[in-house]
Design a protein around this motif. Structure first.
Motif, PDB file in Angstrom:
ATOM      1  N   LYS A 191     -67.019  83.211 -23.827  1.00  0.00           N
ATOM      2  CA  LYS A 191     -67.880  82.665 -24.623  1.00  0.00           C
ATOM      3  C   LYS A 191     -67.388  81.356 -25.348  1.00  0.00           C
ATOM      4  N   LYS A 192     -66.456  81.539 -25.889  1.00  0.00           N
ATOM      5  CA  LYS A 192     -65.677  80.345 -26.583  1.00  0.00           C
ATOM      6  C   LYS A 192     -65.332  79.172 -25.839  1.00  0.00           C
ATOM      7  N   SER A 193     -65.036  79.458 -24.565  1.00  0.00           N
ATOM      8  CA  SER A 193     -64.804  78.324 -23.523  1.00  0.00           C
ATOM      9  C   SER A 193     -66.307  77.638 -23.385  1.00  0.00           C
ATOM     10  N   MET A 194     -67.125  78.473 -22.876  1.00  0.00           N
ATOM     11  CA  MET A 194     -68.324  77.870 -22.801  1.00  0.00           C
ATOM     12  C   MET A 194     -68.762  77.041 -24.009  1.00  0.00           C
ATOM     13  N   ILE A 195     -68.819  77.676 -25.313  1.00  0.00           N
ATOM     14  CA  ILE A 195     -69.240  76.954 -26.251  1.00  0.00           C
ATOM     15  C   ILE A 195     -68.402  75.450 -26.612  1.00  0.00           C
ATOM     16  N   LEU A 196     -66.883  75.556 -26.146  1.00  0.00           N
ATOM     17  CA  LEU A 196     -66.196  74.496 -26.233  1.00  0.00           C
ATOM     18  C   LEU A 196     -66.605  73.386 -25.181  1.00  0.00           C
ATOM     19  N   LEU A 197     -66.886  73.856 -24.101  1.00  0.00           N
ATOM     20  CA  LEU A 197     -67.548  72.792 -22.945  1.00  0.00           C
ATOM     21  C   LEU A 197     -68.583  72.310 -23.273  1.00  0.00           C
ATOM     22  N   PHE A 198     -69.641  73.109 -23.762  1.00  0.00           N
ATOM     23  CA  PHE A 198     -70.823  72.337 -24.177  1.00  0.00           C
ATOM     24  C   PHE A 198     -70.658  71.603 -25.370  1.00  0.00           C
ATOM     25  N   ALA A 199     -69.798  71.623 -26.330  1.00  0.00           N
ATOM     26  CA  ALA A 199     -69.654  70.828 -27.436  1.00  0.00           C
ATOM     27  C   ALA A 199     -69.001  69.391 -26.860  1.00  0.00           C
ATOM     28  N   VAL A 200     -67.967  69.812 -25.849  1.00  0.00           N
ATOM     29  CA  VAL A 200     -67.462  68.383 -25.382  1.00  0.00           C
ATOM     30  C   VAL A 200     -68.442  67.447 -24.557  1.00  0.00           C
ATOM     31  N   LEU A 201     -69.495  68.408 -23.879  1.00  0.00           N
ATOM     32  CA  LEU A 201     -70.587  67.525 -23.232  1.00  0.00           C
ATOM     33  C   LEU A 201     -71.376  66.902 -24.123  1.00  0.00           C
ATOM     34  N   VAL A 202     -71.771  67.462 -25.131  1.00  0.00           N
ATOM     35  CA  VAL A 202     -72.385  66.877 -26.408  1.00  0.00           C
ATOM     36  C   VAL A 202     -71.764  65.626 -26.786  1.00  0.00           C
ATOM     37  N   VAL A 203     -70.459  65.742 -27.192  1.00  0.00           N
ATOM     38  CA  VAL A 203     -69.771  64.433 -27.594  1.00  0.00           C
ATOM     39  C   VAL A 203     -69.807  63.273 -26.796  1.00  0.00           C
ATOM     40  N   LEU A 204     -69.512  63.833 -25.205  1.00  0.00           N
ATOM     41  CA  LEU A 204     -69.642  62.673 -24.350  1.00  0.00           C
ATOM     42  C   LEU A 204     -70.962  61.934 -24.184  1.00  0.00           C
ATOM     43  N   VAL A 205     -71.884  62.863 -24.052  1.00  0.00           N
ATOM     44  CA  VAL A 205     -73.285  62.095 -24.091  1.00  0.00           C
ATOM     45  C   VAL A 205     -73.546  61.280 -25.134  1.00  0.00           C
ATOM     46  N   ALA A 206     -73.106  61.793 -26.251  1.00  0.00           N
ATOM     47  CA  ALA A 206     -73.239  60.957 -27.487  1.00  0.00           C
ATOM     48  C   ALA A 206     -72.438  59.770 -27.397  1.00  0.00           C
ATOM     49  N   ALA A 207     -71.318  59.704 -27.101  1.00  0.00           N
ATOM     50  CA  ALA A 207     -70.364  58.676 -26.947  1.00  0.00           C
ATOM     51  C   ALA A 207     -71.193  57.657 -25.743  1.00  0.00           C
ATOM     52  N   TYR A 208     -71.706  58.003 -24.907  1.00  0.00           N
ATOM     53  CA  TYR A 208     -72.255  57.295 -23.676  1.00  0.00           C
ATOM     54  C   TYR A 208     -73.267  56.354 -24.299  1.00  0.00           C
ATOM     55  N   PHE A 209     -74.262  57.116 -25.047  1.00  0.00           N
ATOM     56  CA  PHE A 209     -75.562  56.218 -25.670  1.00  0.00           C
ATOM     57  C   PHE A 209     -74.860  55.292 -26.487  1.00  0.00           C
ATOM     58  N   ILE A 210     -73.813  55.848 -27.344  1.00  0.00           N
ATOM     59  CA  ILE A 210     -73.531  54.821 -28.427  1.00  0.00           C
ATOM     60  C   ILE A 210     -72.795  53.736 -27.862  1.00  0.00           C
ATOM     61  N   LEU A 211     -72.079  53.986 -26.565  1.00  0.00           N
ATOM     62  CA  LEU A 211     -71.506  52.673 -25.974  1.00  0.00           C
ATOM     63  C   LEU A 211     -72.717  51.774 -25.212  1.00  0.00           C
ATOM     64  N   GLN A 212     -73.528  52.350 -24.968  1.00  0.00           N
ATOM     65  CA  GLN A 212     -74.589  51.743 -24.152  1.00  0.00           C
ATOM     66  C   GLN A 212     -75.433  50.759 -25.173  1.00  0.00           C
ATOM     67  N   SER A 213     -75.582  51.568 -26.357  1.00  0.00           N
ATOM     68  CA  SER A 213     -76.244  50.577 -27.405  1.00  0.00           C
ATOM     69  C   SER A 213     -75.396  49.471 -27.816  1.00  0.00           C
ATOM     70  N   TRP A 214     -74.326  49.787 -28.076  1.00  0.00           N
ATOM     71  CA  TRP A 214     -73.054  48.599 -28.322  1.00  0.00           C
ATOM     72  C   TRP A 214     -73.122  47.605 -27.584  1.00  0.00           C
ATOM     73  N   ASN A 215     -73.076  47.942 -25.976  1.00  0.00           N
ATOM     74  CA  ASN A 215     -73.028  47.031 -24.956  1.00  0.00           C
ATOM     75  C   ASN A 215     -74.172  46.135 -25.194  1.00  0.00           C
ATOM     76  N   LYS A 216     -75.476  46.876 -25.271  1.00  0.00           N
ATOM     77  CA  LYS A 216     -76.840  46.006 -25.317  1.00  0.00           C
ATOM     78  C   LYS A 216     -76.787  44.933 -26.699  1.00  0.00           C
ATOM     79  N   SER A 217     -76.147  45.472 -27.918  1.00  0.00           N
ATOM     80  CA  SER A 217     -76.167  44.743 -29.054  1.00  0.00           C
ATOM     81  C   SER A 217     -75.092  43.521 -28.795  1.00  0.00           C
ATOM     82  N   GLN A 218     -74.339  43.679 -28.148  1.00  0.00           N
ATOM     83  CA  GLN A 218     -73.269  42.585 -27.852  1.00  0.00           C
ATOM     84  C   GLN A 218     -73.966  41.526 -26.643  1.00  0.00           C
TER      85      GLN A 218
END
Length: 302
Positions: free
Chosen positions: A6-33
């Motif tokens: 269970k802890k492994s699944m939660i950790l993987l999910f948390a990592v996925l959320v962070v990666l998705v958030a980072a992706y959208f932040i990067l996309q937004s920054w690129n558009k801004s640039q």
């Protein structure tokens, strides 16, 4: 499921959320640039005209004066408002010249004469909605560009040679010709020919007219409206083409299009020096040139 799994699944999910958030932040920054870069490039551009609405375009590129005027949203040939002007041509000219971009501005350059601007090669005059006039003078070529000055301000710019490509059409090129329908033996219902007070009718419902219908349909289907002798003929000039009411031959062709019955009216007149016939259609004021052979087929003549 074990606690460790269970802890492994939660950790993987948390990592996925962070990666998705980072992706959208990067996309937004690129558009801004990208927006910042575009804004910077736009700020560095040099525009030698900035006209909100152009209502008159006048120019001479070596083949005589041309002038177009816009009234109530429609462009006309200034000297002949009846000319069937295709709107796309003056609209493109207005779009090109209302905010004309310079490739560069010459600083501390030579005299206007050195750039061919005391005796310009081309002149383009633009009138705005309030009557203000802007005149562009094109001088010598500079590679793929031209030297240009605006009015009497004395500044010299270079602009792309493509800016005058829209001006290199003749009036004949800019004519909006009529749309001719698709007619053949499959959709021609009837043809009525009136000539010298005599009327001849070919009807697809009449079995005896099958051969005649096929012959005249072949002529009607071969018509191409591509050559014109006059683009806005006046009534007083119709006789010169043999198209006055007393001289012309009238052809009324009833045909179907999109399951609707329609009528095409052709007026066939005299011949030109090359043996082509003068022809008009419906309510158009354009006199076309159509081969004698096609006209004979339309009239079912030998």
């Amino acid at each position: 499921m074990g606690q460790k799994k269970k802890k492994s699944m939660i950790l993987l999910f948390a990592v996925l959320v962070v990666l998705v958030a980072a992706y959208f932040i990067l996309q937004s920054w690129n558009k801004s640039q990208d927006k910042k870069e575009q804004a910077k490039e736009e700020a560095e551009n040099i525009y030698i005209t900035d006209i909100d609405t152009i209502t008159d375009i006048k120019y001479n590129i070596g083949s005589g004066d041309m002038e177009f005027t816009k009234e109530d949203g429609t462009w006309y040939v200034t000297a002949d408002k009846d000319f069937p002007l295709a709107q796309s041509y003056p609209e493109q000219m207005a779009d090109t010249f209302k905010k004309l971009k310079a490739e560069r501005e010459l600083k501390d350059g030579d005299s206007l004469e050195d750039y061919g601007l005391t005796e310009p090669v081309y002149t383009v005059s633009l009138t705005d909605g309030e009557g203000g006039e802007t005149t562009l003078y094109y001088g010598n070529a500079a590679g793929d560009d031209y030297y240009v000055t605006v009015g009497d301000e004395g500044k010299v710019y270079t602009v792309s040679s493509t800016t005058i490509s829209d001006l290199q059409y003749s009036l004949e090129d800019m004519a909006q010709l009529d749309t001719y329908p698709n007619i053949g033996s499959g959709n021609l219902k009837k043809e009525v020919i009136t000539q010298g007070g005599q009327t001849t009718t070919y009807d697809s419902e009449n079995d005896d007219d099958a051969q005649n219908i096929a012959a005249v349909a072949g002529g009607l289907g071969a018509v191409t409206l591509s050559k014109a002798a006059d683009y806005s003929v006046e009534d007083k000039d119709l006789a010169g083409f043999g198209l006055d009411e007393g001289s012309r031959t009238t052809v009324e062709a009833v045909y179907t299009s999109d399951d609707k019955e329609k009528t095409l009216t052709l007026y066939i007149g005299g011949t030109d020096d090359s043996g082509n016939r003068y022809v008009m259609m419906n309510d158009s004021r354009i006199v076309y040139l159509i081969s004698e052979e096609i006209c004979k087929n339309i009239l079912n003549e030998e």
